[in-house]
Scaffold this active site. Structure first.
Site: not given
Length: 259
Positions: A146-148, A154
């Site tokens: 994941h990222c933000s 992602t």
């Protein structure tokens, strides 16, 4: 959450990506005590966080069930930092200045530049390659990355993985664009909040930043073609990966029978 299992997609050899082994999401810093039980039921071995250190400090670390290993592969494009763009836009509520920052295609151009950077930047390629190596390792999956927002870093990571396994480009794009359905309510709420608080007179200027767009993913794949002439040489020369990693991905992520 903008979260989903990559299982169910068909690879080039006819086999299907297994469910529960490769998952993508937005940041897990929002996980609550009530979420930990369902998250633990996924049986994850590893979580890969692609957020920058500044994002982690500002939003908080991932909250994970006991026994899940956290790997941090930070990705930050200083020339295409969308968080700085948003911060700068919100720091002055003047419509003219915000339009100068974001309007006339500027926000979309920054996003396209970010996706090109995913491919052209050596460190970025190393971080994406590290994620793929983990997915291919014998004790790698089940793994969530994941990222933000679970959209850009992602999204490109998922596109790399699916393309390596031979999932067709149209399906890769469809999975990428699912983010717009999963995140629609959040985006509407955030933009509405910016307007209600007087932070933006034209919050729709941020839509190119908050939405997945086919042009962004196309830009990344175009850089692969321009720099390496195709995905296979990019896999070897751009990402520094070999047949062993590809074989590991197939063993770990694909079902055992041809169909």
């Amino acid at each position: 959450m903008n979260a989903r299992d990559l299982g169910g997609y068909r690879a080039a050899d006819g086999r299907i990506l297994r469910r529960g082994v490769a998952l993508r999401s937005d940041g897990l810093n929002h996980v609550t005590a009530e979420d930990l039980g369902p998250l633990a039921e996924l049986g994850l071995r590893r979580v890969v966080d692609l957020r920058s250190m500044d994002e982690v400090r500002e939003a908080g670390r991932d909250r994970l069930p006991d026994g899940v290993a956290l790997h941090h592969f930070p990705l930050l494009a200083t020339d295409f930092d969308i968080y700085v763009m948003i911060r700068d836009a919100l720091s002055d509520a003047g419509a003219q200045r915000q339009r100068a920052l974001l309007g006339d295609g500027r926000a979309g151009a920054m996003m396209t530049g970010l996706y090109r950077w995913f491919v052209t930047d050596r460190v970025a390629r190393e971080r994406f390659a590290a994620l793929l190596r983990l997915l291919a390792a014998p004790e790698g999956p089940p793994l969530l990355f994941h990222c933000s927002a679970g959209k850009d870093r992602t999204g490109w990571a998922a596109a790399l993985l699916m393309t390596a396994l031979g999932v067709d480009r149209a399906t890769v794009l469809d999975d990428y664009l699912l983010t717009n359905e999963r995140s629609a309510a959040v985006v509407e709420r955030v933009l509405g909040d910016f307007a209600a608080r007087g932070l933006m007179r034209e919050p729709e200027l941020l839509l190119p930043v908050f939405r997945a767009d086919r042009a962004y993913l196309d830009a990344a794949f175009a850089e692969v073609e321009a720099g390496w002439g195709g995905f296979e040489p990019f896999w070897r020369e751009g990402l520094g990966l070999d047949d062993d990693v590809l074989a590991g991905l197939r063993v770990n992520l694909l079902d055992g029978s041809d169909s």
